[in-house]
Scaffold this motif. Structure first.
Motif, short mmCIF file in Angstrom:
data_model
loop_
_atom_site.label_atom_id
_atom_site.label_comp_id
_atom_site.label_asym_id
_atom_site.label_seq_id
_atom_site.Cartn_x
_atom_site.Cartn_y
_atom_site.Cartn_z
N VAL A 148 3.87 -9.12 9.26
CA VAL A 148 5.24 -8.65 9.05
C VAL A 148 5.26 -7.26 8.43
O VAL A 148 6.32 -6.61 8.41
N TYR A 149 4.11 -6.79 7.93
CA TYR A 149 4.08 -5.47 7.29
C TYR A 149 2.69 -4.89 7.41
O TYR A 149 1.68 -5.59 7.26
N PHE A 150 2.63 -3.59 7.73
CA PHE A 150 1.37 -2.86 7.76
C PHE A 150 1.65 -1.40 7.44
O PHE A 150 2.55 -0.79 8.02
N ASN A 151 0.90 -0.86 6.50
CA ASN A 151 1.14 0.52 6.09
C ASN A 151 -0.18 1.17 5.71
O ASN A 151 -1.06 0.54 5.10
N VAL A 152 -0.34 2.43 6.09
CA VAL A 152 -1.52 3.22 5.75
C VAL A 152 -1.06 4.40 4.90
O VAL A 152 -0.26 5.22 5.35
N ARG A 153 -1.58 4.45 3.68
CA ARG A 153 -1.24 5.56 2.78
C ARG A 153 -2.42 6.52 2.72
O ARG A 153 -3.50 6.16 2.26
#
Length: 272
Positions: free
Chosen positions: A155-160
């Motif tokens: 439901v969520y994926f993020n690359v910082r």
């Protein structure tokens, strides 16, 4: 090579085609056997019919069946940490860092994943029939984390990306390492999603049913789809292996026929 009556590459093509055809046929037969076993498994929904069958069964249990229903938390569901108004019953949150390290021998930066942290949470949940959120009929899922199957939905994926300031560049030069990025992801078994479980069903008392790991050694499986879609996927897989068997077999037979025709033609020319 010019003295050979047949091009060696053609012979390699013939052999490879028949070899792949045999491999694909073996995979098709294995998938066909798996499909036949799956079709033998009774399929139920959390309803009165399942209760009646359990009451009529020895020890009020069914050794290996499939139960299809909607996911419902027995109490308060788990709230997503990143997505508003998104709830589930099983939650997995993963955080990992990507770094680059300087290799003085090859004079290159090599990537590495490190400091992976994973958090798993779950709450008791059951399967209910569609449209029956307020009901006494449900199938409790016992120890779902022990089940196999990819039943979580991302439901969520993020690359910082790491900031590359002047200070960081100086530190990279001194230490020979630099942060590249941090990945965050969250997976949930959502409330209200369709789930099919394969295992043993027991009638605990009254109309309370429980799906658990089978005692006969067969797999306890949770599938994030309805039973028909699950079977369709396996049937498509079997059809794919069957088609590849036919295509590679026909290709090999065509190449072999071409080789034989060429040899016969050359023999006829010599006899004239």
């Amino acid at each position: 090579m010019g003295d050979l009556p047949v091009n060696p590459l053609v012979l390699v093509g013939v052999g490879s085609s028949f070899a792949f055809s045999g491999l694909f046929y073996h995979l098709y037969q294995e998938k066909k056997k798996e499909l036949e076993k799956l079709k033998e498994i009774p399929i139920f929904k959390p309803d009165q019919h399942l209760v009646r069958v359990l009451r009529a069964s020895p020890h009020k249990r069914l050794q290996y069946v499939a139960v299809e229903g909607l996911v419902q938390a027995d109490g308060e569901p788990l709230a997503s940490q990143f997505v508003p108004r998104c709830f589930g019953v099983i939650q997995k949150i993963a955080v990992e860092e990507h770094w680059k390290f300087w290799n003085s021998i090859t004079k290159t930066w090599n990537s590495r994943t490190m400091n992976r942290k994973e958090t798993n949470n779950s709450v008791p949940f059951s399967l209910v029939s569609p449209g029956a959120y307020i009901t006494d009929l449900y199938v409790k899922i016992q120890n779902p984390l022990e089940a196999s199957g990819c039943y979580l939905d991302r439901v969520y994926f993020n690359v910082r990306r790491a900031e590359e300031g002047l200070g960081n560049l100086v530190m990279q030069g001194l230490s020979g390492e630099k942060p590249v990025a941090m990945e965050e992801s969250e997976e949930l078994l959502r409330v209200g999603s369709t789930l099919t479980g394969f295992g043993e069903v027991v009638l605990e008392g009254g109309q309370v049913m429980r799906l658990q790991a089978p005692q006969d050694g067969r797999k306890f499986i949770l599938v994030p789809t309805d039973y028909r879609s699950f079977m369709d996927r396996h049937e498509r897989s079997a059809s794919m292996w069957k088609m590849l068997t036919a295509v590679t077999g026909i290709t090999g037979a065509s190449l072999l026929a071409k080789v034989i025709y060429g040899l016969v033609g050359k023999q006829d020319d010599r006899s004239k």
